[in-house]
Design a protein around this motif. Structure first.
Motif, PDB file in Angstrom:
ATOM      1  N   ARG A  25      44.923  38.798  48.009  1.00 21.13           N
ATOM      2  CA  ARG A  25      44.612  40.190  47.643  1.00 21.13           C
ATOM      3  C   ARG A  25      43.136  40.531  47.867  1.00 21.13           C
ATOM      4  N   VAL A  26      42.436  39.662  48.574  1.00 23.29           N
ATOM      5  CA  VAL A  26      41.034  39.894  48.914  1.00 23.29           C
ATOM      6  C   VAL A  26      40.954  40.118  50.424  1.00 23.29           C
ATOM      7  N   SER A  36      37.523  44.519  49.941  1.00 26.13           N
ATOM      8  CA  SER A  36      38.507  45.137  49.059  1.00 26.13           C
ATOM      9  C   SER A  36      39.186  44.042  48.252  1.00 26.13           C
ATOM     10  N   VAL A  37      39.243  44.243  46.940  1.00 26.17           N
ATOM     11  CA  VAL A  37      39.869  43.261  46.057  1.00 26.17           C
ATOM     12  C   VAL A  37      40.865  43.981  45.156  1.00 26.17           C
ATOM     13  N   GLU A  38      42.095  43.512  45.179  1.00 25.90           N
ATOM     14  CA  GLU A  38      43.116  43.971  44.233  1.00 25.90           C
ATOM     15  C   GLU A  38      43.241  42.913  43.160  1.00 25.90           C
ATOM     16  N   PHE A  39      43.336  43.360  41.907  1.00 28.27           N
ATOM     17  CA  PHE A  39      43.578  42.417  40.822  1.00 28.27           C
ATOM     18  C   PHE A  39      44.792  42.873  40.033  1.00 28.27           C
ATOM     19  N   VAL A  72      37.134  47.641  44.354  1.00 23.25           N
ATOM     20  CA  VAL A  72      37.910  46.817  43.430  1.00 23.25           C
ATOM     21  C   VAL A  72      38.927  47.737  42.763  1.00 23.25           C
ATOM     22  N   HIS A  73      40.177  47.347  42.821  1.00 25.14           N
ATOM     23  CA  HIS A  73      41.217  48.187  42.228  1.00 25.14           C
ATOM     24  C   HIS A  73      42.410  47.338  41.766  1.00 25.14           C
TER      25      HIS A  73
END
Length: 117
Positions: A25-26, A36-39, A72-73
Motif C-alpha cells: 500500500r506504499v 502515497s501511503v494507504e493505511f 497519506v490516506h
C-alpha cells in the motif's frame, strides 16, 4: 521489506505488526516526486485514525527529501470517517497546526520512537 518503525498509539505493537501499514500500500514515484501511503485502521471506528495518519506523514516528512509530495490516506472502505480523516491529512495548514500543538507533537514523537527490546 523495509520497516518504518511507527508504533500504534494504543497497542504495544508497530503499525506493521498490526497490518495497519503494508508495503503493498506504499507507492513511490521518483520521477513525479510523489509518495502515497494507504493505511488500514484496525477497526472501522478507530478513534486514533487521524493520529496514526499524522504519525505516518511526519515520519515521511522527516525521512524523505523535501522534493517529495506526501499523500497519506485511509485504505478506501476501511473506516467510518474515511473522508473526514483523509481531508484533515491532506490539508497542509491543518497538519502544520497540529504539529504546533506541543501535546499532540509529543504523542506523535512517542509513536515514532523506536521500541527498546
Amino acid at each position: 521489506m523495509c520497516s518504518i518503525n511507527i508504533n500504534d498509539p494504543e497497542h504495544p505493537l508497530s503499525l506493521e505488526e498490526l497490518n495497519v501499514l503494508e508495503q503493498v500500500r506504499v507507492r513511490v514515484n521518483d520521477q513525479e516526486n510523489a509518495v502515497s501511503v494507504e493505511f488500514t485502521p484496525t477497526i472501522p471506528h478507530c478513534s486514533m485514525a487521524t493520529l496514526i495518519g499524522l504519525s505516518i506523514k511526519v515520519k515521511l516528512l522527516r525521512s524523505l527529501p523535501d522534493r517529495f509530495k506526501i499523500d497519506v490516506h485511509i485504505t478506501p472502505g476501511t473506516h467510518a470517517s474515511e473522508e473526514a480523516v483523509n481531508k484533515q491529512l491532506a490539508d497542509k495548514e491543518r497538519v502544520a497546526a497540529a504539529l504546533e500543538n506541543a501535546q499532540l507533537l509529543e504523542v506523535v514523537n512517542q509513536c515514532l520512537t523506536s521500541k527498546t527490546v
